[in-house]
Design a protein around this motif. Structure first.
Motif, PDB file in Angstrom:
ATOM      1  N   MET A  15       0.816  -1.174  -0.311  1.00 46.61           N
ATOM      2  CA  MET A  15      -0.105  -0.041   0.034  1.00 46.61           C
ATOM      3  C   MET A  15       0.822   1.330  -0.117  1.00 46.61           C
ATOM      4  O   MET A  15       0.399   2.233  -0.683  1.00 46.61           O
ATOM      5  CB  MET A  15      -1.039  -0.013   1.307  1.00 46.61           C
ATOM      6  N   ASP A  36      11.126   2.025   7.476  1.00 44.42           N
ATOM      7  CA  ASP A  36      10.598   0.683   7.108  1.00 44.42           C
ATOM      8  C   ASP A  36      11.788  -0.150   7.810  1.00 44.42           C
ATOM      9  O   ASP A  36      12.834  -0.258   6.791  1.00 44.42           O
ATOM     10  CB  ASP A  36       9.981   0.587   5.781  1.00 44.42           C
ATOM     11  N   ASN A  74      -1.514  -2.806  10.637  1.00 41.45           N
ATOM     12  CA  ASN A  74      -2.751  -2.317  11.516  1.00 41.45           C
ATOM     13  C   ASN A  74      -2.651  -2.010  12.944  1.00 41.45           C
ATOM     14  O   ASN A  74      -2.683  -1.158  13.610  1.00 41.45           O
ATOM     15  CB  ASN A  74      -3.929  -3.379  11.366  1.00 41.45           C
ATOM     16  N   HIS A  77      -0.849   1.006  13.887  1.00 39.81           N
ATOM     17  CA  HIS A  77      -1.213   2.428  13.564  1.00 39.81           C
ATOM     18  C   HIS A  77      -1.209   3.331  14.347  1.00 39.81           C
ATOM     19  O   HIS A  77      -0.744   4.571  14.144  1.00 39.81           O
ATOM     20  CB  HIS A  77      -2.613   2.131  12.801  1.00 39.81           C
ATOM     21  N   ARG A 166      -0.927 -10.770   8.033  1.00 44.50           N
ATOM     22  CA  ARG A 166      -2.517 -11.005   7.372  1.00 44.50           C
ATOM     23  C   ARG A 166      -3.206 -12.026   7.943  1.00 44.50           C
ATOM     24  O   ARG A 166      -4.306 -12.166   7.654  1.00 44.50           O
ATOM     25  CB  ARG A 166      -2.268 -11.018   5.899  1.00 44.50           C
TER      26      ARG A 166
HETATM   27  N1  LIG Z   1      -6.614   1.562   1.512  1.00 42.44           N
HETATM   28  C1  LIG Z   1      -6.640   0.441   0.976  1.00 42.44           C
HETATM   29  O1  LIG Z   1      -7.247   0.116   0.211  1.00 42.44           O
HETATM   30  C2  LIG Z   1      -5.433  -0.616   1.482  1.00 42.44           C
HETATM   31  C3  LIG Z   1      -5.056  -1.640   0.788  1.00 42.44           C
HETATM   32  C4  LIG Z   1      -4.304  -2.489   1.191  1.00 42.44           C
HETATM   33  C5  LIG Z   1      -3.748  -2.315   2.377  1.00 42.44           C
HETATM   34  N2  LIG Z   1      -4.145  -1.396   3.027  1.00 42.44           N
HETATM   35  C6  LIG Z   1      -3.478  -0.806   4.488  1.00 42.44           C
HETATM   36  O2  LIG Z   1      -2.216  -0.634   4.432  1.00 42.44           O
HETATM   37  C7  LIG Z   1      -1.587  -1.033   5.580  1.00 42.44           C
HETATM   38  C8  LIG Z   1      -0.400  -1.908   4.869  1.00 42.44           C
HETATM   39  O3  LIG Z   1      -0.915  -3.145   4.230  1.00 42.44           O
HETATM   40  P1  LIG Z   1      -0.131  -3.557   3.182  1.00 42.44           P
HETATM   41  O4  LIG Z   1      -0.704  -4.725   2.355  1.00 42.44           O
HETATM   42  O5  LIG Z   1       0.924  -2.648   2.340  1.00 42.44           O
HETATM   43  O6  LIG Z   1       0.907  -4.556   4.044  1.00 42.44           O
HETATM   44  P2  LIG Z   1       2.352  -4.966   3.682  1.00 42.44           P
HETATM   45  O7  LIG Z   1       2.888  -6.131   4.597  1.00 42.44           O
HETATM   46  O8  LIG Z   1       2.816  -5.108   2.242  1.00 42.44           O
HETATM   47  O9  LIG Z   1       3.173  -3.555   4.211  1.00 42.44           O
HETATM   48  C9  LIG Z   1       3.492  -3.334   5.399  1.00 42.44           C
HETATM   49  C10 LIG Z   1       4.991  -2.589   5.603  1.00 42.44           C
HETATM   50  O10 LIG Z   1       5.221  -2.089   6.758  1.00 42.44           O
HETATM   51  C11 LIG Z   1       6.533  -2.267   7.121  1.00 42.44           C
HETATM   52  N3  LIG Z   1       6.560  -2.221   8.849  1.00 42.44           N
HETATM   53  C12 LIG Z   1       6.580  -3.278   9.704  1.00 42.44           C
HETATM   54  N4  LIG Z   1       6.818  -2.769  10.929  1.00 42.44           N
HETATM   55  C13 LIG Z   1       7.066  -1.326  10.497  1.00 42.44           C
HETATM   56  C14 LIG Z   1       7.564  -0.242  11.557  1.00 42.44           C
HETATM   57  N5  LIG Z   1       7.625  -0.455  12.887  1.00 42.44           N
HETATM   58  N6  LIG Z   1       7.752   0.959  10.805  1.00 42.44           N
HETATM   59  C15 LIG Z   1       7.681   1.195   9.771  1.00 42.44           C
HETATM   60  N7  LIG Z   1       7.324   0.199   8.750  1.00 42.44           N
HETATM   61  C16 LIG Z   1       6.987  -1.015   9.297  1.00 42.44           C
HETATM   62  C17 LIG Z   1       6.606  -3.904   6.548  1.00 42.44           C
HETATM   63  O11 LIG Z   1       8.081  -3.999   6.418  1.00 42.44           O
HETATM   64  C18 LIG Z   1       6.296  -3.751   5.355  1.00 42.44           C
HETATM   65  O12 LIG Z   1       6.805  -3.079   4.431  1.00 42.44           O
HETATM   66  C19 LIG Z   1      -2.411  -1.748   6.236  1.00 42.44           C
HETATM   67  O13 LIG Z   1      -2.825  -1.314   7.438  1.00 42.44           O
HETATM   68  C20 LIG Z   1      -3.680  -2.188   5.507  1.00 42.44           C
HETATM   69  O14 LIG Z   1      -4.818  -2.395   6.212  1.00 42.44           O
HETATM   70  C21 LIG Z   1      -5.082  -0.306   2.723  1.00 42.44           C
END
Ligand SMILES: NC(=O)c1ccc[n+]([C@@H]2O[C@H](COP(=O)([O-])OP(=O)(O)OC[C@H]3O[C@@H](n4cnc5c(N)ncnc54)[C@H](O)[C@@H]3O)[C@@H](O)[C@H]2O)c1
Length: 349
Positions: A15, A36, A74, A77, A166
Motif C-alpha cells: 500500500m 521501514d 494495522n 497504526h 495478514r
Molecule cells: N486503503 C486500501 O485500500 C488498503 C489496501 C491495502 C492495504 N491497506 C492498509 O495498508 C497497511 C499496509 O498494508 P500492506 O498490504 O501494504 O502490508 P505490507 O505487509 O505489504 O506492508 C507493510 C509494511 O510495513 C512495514 N513495517 C512493519 N513494521 C514497521 C514499523 N515499525 N515501521 C515502519 N514500517 C513497518 C513492513 O516492513 C512492510 O513493508 C495496512 O494497514 C492495510 O490495512 C489499505
C-alpha cells in the motif's frame, strides 16, 4: 509559489508503494524519506532517491517531514500516529484507524489536543462516483431509503496470506476489507443503529474469518445486508466492479451496492438509477432507467491532493480519526454480534 510539501512514508509495503506512485505525479508534494525495518526497504528508498530509516522515530527527528503517510501493519497504526502527532506532523493514516476502540479514542483526543490533523485512508470516499451517489441520495432521488444490499465477494490468491500478519489477530477480512464497504455504507446511508451477523473461517481455516453475512439497521430506518467472502470465485466487489485500481481485471457490468428507496433505486458503481414516470405507480408500469453521468476517478490521487490541503491547514479531513473510529466501532459491533448471536449496537466514539 509554495514549495512542494515534504512527505515521508512509514511502511513501504504494497500500500505504501501505491501511495508513492501517486505522490510522484503530484506537483504539490514530494517524498523526503522512507522508514521501514523490512529487508527490501533500503534498496527501495535508494531507488526512490531518498534517505532510508529502519526506525521511524529517528526519521521524524532527523528529517523533520512536513507530513507523513503511515502504511505499516494495522496493529502499529495508533502508536505510530501518536508519535507523529507528538512531533507535530500531520498524518495520512491507512485504514483501519486502529484495531481497538480505546486506542482510537486516545488518538482522537491527541489529535484534538495538539491541533495536528489526521486523515484516515478510506480512499473510496474520494471517488467522484461516490460523491455523486451521495448527492443523489441527499437530493431525494431515491425517496426514503428503504433497503440496502451490499456485496463483497471475490477470491484473494492463496499467496496473499504468505505474509504472516495478514493471518493474525488485528487483521482479518472484516477489518481489512469489509471495513471499506461499511465505511461507504455509513457515508451514503447514515449511521447504523444495530447489527446482527454470522462469520465463518470454514474455507481457509485461519484464525480470522473468510466469510461473513451481516444485517444492518440504519438510524434513518433503512434495512441492509452485506455479504462478504475473500474465498469465492465471484465478480461482486468494489475492487472488481469499480475500475478504481487497474490491478483488478474489471467486471464493469456487475454492481456491488444496490440502494432502493420509495421513489427510486441506484446501482453502484454503475450509477444506474430506476424510477417510475409518475409518483404512486407500481409494478405494472414500466420502470424507467437513467444512466447518471460520472466517471470513476483516481481516488488515491484525489485523497493525496486532499491530504496536502489538510496538512497545510486549508481543509478539514474528509475522514477524520473520529469518523473512521465510528466505522471501526461498527466492525467491532459486527464481531461482537457474530460471537454472541445477538443484535449489537456500535459503541460511541
Ligand atoms: N486503503 C486500501 O485500500 C488498503 C489496501 C491495502 C492495504 N491497506 C492498509 O495498508 C497497511 C499496509 O498494508 P500492506 O498490504 O501494504 O502490508 P505490507 O505487509 O505489504 O506492508 C507493510 C509494511 O510495513 C512495514 N513495517 C512493519 N513494521 C514497521 C514499523 N515499525 N515501521 C515502519 N514500517 C513497518 C513492513 O516492513 C512492510 O513493508 C495496512 O494497514 C492495510 O490495512 C489499505
Amino acid at each position: 509559489m509554495t514549495s512542494p510539501l515534504r512527505i515521508a512514508l512509514i511502511g513501504a509495503g504494497v500500500m505504501g508503494r501505491q501511495h508513492l506512485q501517486h505522490l510522484r505525479q503530484l506537483p504539490e508534494a514530494q517524498l523526503c524519506a522512507i522508514a521501514d525495518p523490512g529487508p527490501q526497504a533500503g534498496d527501495f528508498a535508494a531507488q526512490c532517491g531518498v534517505a532510508h530509516f529502519a526506525e521511524y522515530r529517528r526519521m521524524l527527528a532527523e528529517v523533520r517531514p512536513e507530513a507523513v503517510i503511515v502504511a505499516n501493519p494495522n496493529a502499529l497504526h495508533v502508536a505510530t500516529a501518536l508519535d507523529c502527532l507528538a512531533a507535530g506532523v500531520p498524518v495520512l493514516l491507512e485504514k483501519p484507524v486502529g484495531v481497538h476502540l480505546d486506542e482510537v479514542r486516545e488518538l482522537v483526543a491527541a489529535s484534538r489536543a495538539s491541533g495536528v490533523p489526521i486523515l484516515v485512508g478510506h480512499h473510496r470516499r474520494h471517488n467522484p462516483l461516490i460523491a455523486r451517489a451521495r448527492e443523489l441520495i441527499e437530493a431525494g432521488a431515491l425517496g426514503r431509503l428503504t433497503t440496502v444490499t451490499a456485496l463483497w465477494q471475490l477470491r484473494k490468491p492463496d499467496s496473499y496470506y504468505d505474509i504472516p500478519w495478514r493471518r493474525e489477530a488485528g487483521a482479518g477480512m472484516l477489518l481489512t476489507n469489509l471495513i471499506h464497504d461499511l465505511d461507504l455504507l455509513r457515508h451514503l446511508c447514515g449511521e447504523v443503529r444495530q447489527v446482527q451477523a454470522f462469520t465463518s473461517n470454514g474455507v481457509r481455516g485461519f484464525a480470522n474469518e473468510d466469510s461473513a453475512a451481516i444485517l444492518l439497521q440504519f438510524a434513518g430506518g433503512a434495512l441492509g445486508s452485506l455479504t462478504g467472502s475473500d474465498a469465492v470465485a465471484a465478480p461482486w466487489s468494489w475492487e472488481l466492479d469499480s475500475g478504481e485500481n487497474p490491478d483488478y481485471p474489471r467486471q464493469a457490468e456487475q454492481p456491488c451496492y444496490l440502494l432502493a428507496g420509495t421513489a427510486g433505486a441506484l446501482s453502484i458503481p454503475q450509477l444506474k438509477r430506476w424510477h417510475y414516470a409518475e409518483a404512486g405507480a407500481g409494478w405494472h408500469e414500466p420502470l424507467l432507467q437513467v444512466q447518471e453521468p460520472c466517471a470513476a476517478g483516481e481516488a488515491l490521487r484525489r485523497q493525496l491532493q486532499h491530504f496536502v490541503e489538510v496538512a497545510r491547514g486549508q481543509a478539514a479531513p474528509l475522514v477524520s480519526a473520529e469518523d473512521a473510529g465510528r466505522t471501526l466501532a461498527l466492525v467491532e459491533a459486527i464481531r461482537q454480534a457474530a460471537e454472541s448471536g445477538r443484535a449489537c449496537a456500535p459503541q460511541i466514539i
